[in-house]
Design a protein around this motif. Structure first.
Motif, PDB file in Angstrom:
ATOM      1  N   ASP A  38      43.784 122.937 -14.675  1.00 47.87           N
ATOM      2  CA  ASP A  38      44.862 123.585 -14.348  1.00 47.87           C
ATOM      3  C   ASP A  38      46.088 122.399 -14.367  1.00 47.87           C
ATOM      4  O   ASP A  38      47.212 122.716 -14.215  1.00 47.87           O
ATOM      5  CB  ASP A  38      45.206 124.341 -12.955  1.00 47.87           C
ATOM      6  N   THR A  39      45.809 121.173 -14.459  1.00 46.28           N
ATOM      7  CA  THR A  39      46.696 120.222 -14.499  1.00 46.28           C
ATOM      8  C   THR A  39      46.954 119.544 -15.884  1.00 46.28           C
ATOM      9  O   THR A  39      46.199 119.371 -16.558  1.00 46.28           O
ATOM     10  CB  THR A  39      46.310 119.215 -13.337  1.00 46.28           C
ATOM     11  N   GLN A  40      48.091 118.873 -15.873  1.00 47.43           N
ATOM     12  CA  GLN A  40      48.482 117.904 -17.005  1.00 47.43           C
ATOM     13  C   GLN A  40      48.859 116.716 -16.596  1.00 47.43           C
ATOM     14  O   GLN A  40      49.457 116.375 -15.473  1.00 47.43           O
ATOM     15  CB  GLN A  40      49.468 118.631 -17.953  1.00 47.43           C
ATOM     16  N   VAL A  41      48.536 115.648 -17.183  1.00 44.78           N
ATOM     17  CA  VAL A  41      49.032 114.273 -16.994  1.00 44.78           C
ATOM     18  C   VAL A  41      50.419 114.178 -17.419  1.00 44.78           C
ATOM     19  O   VAL A  41      50.883 114.070 -18.635  1.00 44.78           O
ATOM     20  CB  VAL A  41      48.181 113.189 -17.676  1.00 44.78           C
ATOM     21  N   LEU A  42      51.464 113.691 -16.538  1.00 46.42           N
ATOM     22  CA  LEU A  42      52.792 113.380 -17.008  1.00 46.42           C
ATOM     23  C   LEU A  42      53.018 111.900 -17.235  1.00 46.42           C
ATOM     24  O   LEU A  42      53.660 111.587 -18.058  1.00 46.42           O
ATOM     25  CB  LEU A  42      53.831 113.954 -15.921  1.00 46.42           C
TER      26      LEU A  42
ATOM     27  N   ILE B 215      50.907 117.388 -13.056  1.00 47.15           N
ATOM     28  CA  ILE B 215      51.789 118.708 -13.093  1.00 47.15           C
ATOM     29  C   ILE B 215      50.768 119.712 -13.102  1.00 47.15           C
ATOM     30  O   ILE B 215      49.812 119.916 -13.743  1.00 47.15           O
ATOM     31  CB  ILE B 215      52.882 118.587 -13.878  1.00 47.15           C
ATOM     32  N   ALA B 216      51.297 120.893 -12.163  1.00 51.31           N
ATOM     33  CA  ALA B 216      50.767 122.113 -12.513  1.00 51.31           C
ATOM     34  C   ALA B 216      51.652 123.082 -12.152  1.00 51.31           C
ATOM     35  O   ALA B 216      52.801 122.876 -11.443  1.00 51.31           O
ATOM     36  CB  ALA B 216      49.556 122.335 -11.437  1.00 51.31           C
ATOM     37  N   ASN B 217      51.865 124.414 -12.875  1.00 50.61           N
ATOM     38  CA  ASN B 217      52.560 125.537 -12.574  1.00 50.61           C
ATOM     39  C   ASN B 217      52.313 126.179 -11.836  1.00 50.61           C
ATOM     40  O   ASN B 217      50.847 126.528 -11.694  1.00 50.61           O
ATOM     41  CB  ASN B 217      52.825 126.139 -14.074  1.00 50.61           C
ATOM     42  N   VAL B 218      53.113 126.716 -10.643  1.00 47.28           N
ATOM     43  CA  VAL B 218      52.823 127.691  -9.473  1.00 47.28           C
ATOM     44  C   VAL B 218      53.685 128.872  -9.664  1.00 47.28           C
ATOM     45  O   VAL B 218      54.909 128.424 -10.263  1.00 47.28           O
ATOM     46  CB  VAL B 218      53.021 126.680  -8.394  1.00 47.28           C
ATOM     47  N   SER B 219      53.295 129.741  -8.809  1.00 49.62           N
ATOM     48  CA  SER B 219      54.175 130.916  -8.840  1.00 49.62           C
ATOM     49  C   SER B 219      55.362 130.935  -7.651  1.00 49.62           C
ATOM     50  O   SER B 219      56.219 131.753  -8.109  1.00 49.62           O
ATOM     51  CB  SER B 219      53.292 132.170  -8.786  1.00 49.62           C
ATOM     52  N   VAL B 220      55.294 130.148  -6.883  1.00 47.73           N
ATOM     53  CA  VAL B 220      56.220 130.209  -5.680  1.00 47.73           C
ATOM     54  C   VAL B 220      57.179 128.927  -5.755  1.00 47.73           C
ATOM     55  O   VAL B 220      56.713 127.811  -5.830  1.00 47.73           O
ATOM     56  CB  VAL B 220      55.596 130.354  -4.503  1.00 47.73           C
ATOM     57  N   PRO B 221      58.538 129.028  -5.841  1.00 49.38           N
ATOM     58  CA  PRO B 221      59.274 128.150  -5.921  1.00 49.38           C
ATOM     59  C   PRO B 221      59.381 127.208  -4.762  1.00 49.38           C
ATOM     60  O   PRO B 221      59.228 127.761  -3.605  1.00 49.38           O
ATOM     61  CB  PRO B 221      60.463 128.662  -6.441  1.00 49.38           C
ATOM     62  N   GLY B 222      59.812 125.809  -4.913  1.00 49.77           N
ATOM     63  CA  GLY B 222      60.154 125.107  -3.633  1.00 49.77           C
ATOM     64  C   GLY B 222      61.458 125.332  -3.140  1.00 49.77           C
ATOM     65  O   GLY B 222      62.643 125.841  -3.569  1.00 49.77           O
ATOM     66  N   VAL B 223      61.537 125.131  -1.852  1.00 49.01           N
ATOM     67  CA  VAL B 223      62.845 125.232  -0.943  1.00 49.01           C
ATOM     68  C   VAL B 223      62.713 124.296  -0.085  1.00 49.01           C
ATOM     69  O   VAL B 223      61.876 123.300   0.264  1.00 49.01           O
ATOM     70  CB  VAL B 223      62.720 126.669  -0.200  1.00 49.01           C
ATOM     71  N   GLY B 224      64.002 124.144   0.658  1.00 48.28           N
ATOM     72  CA  GLY B 224      64.291 123.316   1.776  1.00 48.28           C
ATOM     73  C   GLY B 224      64.232 121.637   1.454  1.00 48.28           C
ATOM     74  O   GLY B 224      64.511 121.324   0.421  1.00 48.28           O
ATOM     75  N   TRP B 225      64.092 120.754   2.317  1.00 48.75           N
ATOM     76  CA  TRP B 225      64.231 119.448   1.944  1.00 48.75           C
ATOM     77  C   TRP B 225      63.008 118.675   2.477  1.00 48.75           C
ATOM     78  O   TRP B 225      62.330 118.905   3.140  1.00 48.75           O
ATOM     79  CB  TRP B 225      65.304 119.019   2.993  1.00 48.75           C
TER      80      TRP B 225
END
Length: 276
Positions: free
Chosen positions: A3-7, A264-274
């Motif tokens: 599920d990952t790709q190399v950036l 990198i991997a795509n996920v369904s829930v976005p990041g927040v906070g610091w």
């Protein structure tokens, strides 16, 4: 790994990833470089620092870059001309310093302590005051602050848990408690998502894991090498960046081949906070 790709590959050790102004910024341990990479994989050295490791990054609210110069016990600030100047001195509180997070009110939290010494957290408030606000941590690593600025979460690597503190109005920390027991997996870098879960990287577990408060595992991304840090970023904050490398012990950090990668991997829930 499916599920990952190399950036990006060919790194020594990537650490302290931050999503900033449309690019992923990170500390390149083992060199003196801070690197920024865009979503297409184009990277650039954006700053050089006077230390090899550890050094970690974040930003003041006015946009100036902050760099923890860990072995020197200094918090550095990059001025408009590119020069690094001392923002705060931390060496009187602990012998070595590691991770940093700047919260939404401008409080700067830095942790450290040393390999064989109890870990501490210091705060540098917007007026420049420096003080210790926590002690007795078992090798503190990644830190994150919730979007409401009320809670700081720190990865205690040697205690294999995530620990939470309340953030008081004056920037002090209180009500220490275990936020999640990680069942023996040592956490390193961490980040938060909008459902209140934490992603944590683990070197010995060679994976990146999403957990909820209490420790229930929600998702695991298995890698083929140690995962040192992670960050949610990208245009919609749904790209999980994972900084990984083969690990052969502290004594071989400087003499091994460059096995570091950004995955990198795509996920369904976005990041927040610091950190962001």
């Amino acid at each position: 790994m499916s599920d990952t790709q190399v950036l990006l590959s060919g790194l020594a050790f990537g650490e302290s990833p931050r999503w900033h102004q449309g690019r992923l910024w990170f500390s390149h341990w083992g060199t003196d470089e801070i690197i920024a990479i865009d979503p297409q994989g184009k990277s650039k050295v954006v700053a050089r620092v006077p230390t090899a490791l550890p050094f970690c990054i974040d930003w003041l609210h006015d946009g100036r870059l902050l760099v923890v110069s860990g072995r020197e016990g200094l918090l550095l600030r990059q001025e408009s001309g590119g020069e690094l100047v001392t923002h705060a001195t931390l060496s009187h509180l602990a012998p070595i310093w590691n991770e940093i997070v700047v919260d939404g009110r401008g409080n700067i939290y830095v942790n450290g302590g040393g390999f064989d010494a109890p870990g501490v957290i210091a705060v540098i408030t917007p007026d420049g005051t420096v003080r210790q606000v926590a002690e007795g941590l078992a090798f503190p690593n990644g830190m994150a602050v919730t979007p409401d600025n009320k809670t700081l979460i720190v990865a205690e690597s040697h205690a294999t848990c995530l620990t939470a503190f309340d953030i008081n109005a004056d920037g002090n920390l209180s009500r220490r408690r275990v936020w999640a027991d990680l069942a023996g997996l040592a956490p390193d870098g961490i980040c938060l998502d909008s459902e209140g879960a934490v992603w944590y990287a683990t070197v010995p577990g060679m994976c990146c894991v999403r957990v909820k408060k209490g420790g229930e595992v929600l998702q695991r991304i298995q890698l083929d090498r140690g995962c040192f840090a992670c960050m949610l970023g990208g245009q919609d904050k749904r790209t999980l960046f994972m900084l990984a490398a083969e690990w052969h012990g502290f004594e071989h950090m400087m003499d091994q081949e460059r096995t570091g990668k950004i995955l990198i991997a795509n996920v369904s829930v976005p990041g927040v906070g610091w950190p962001s």
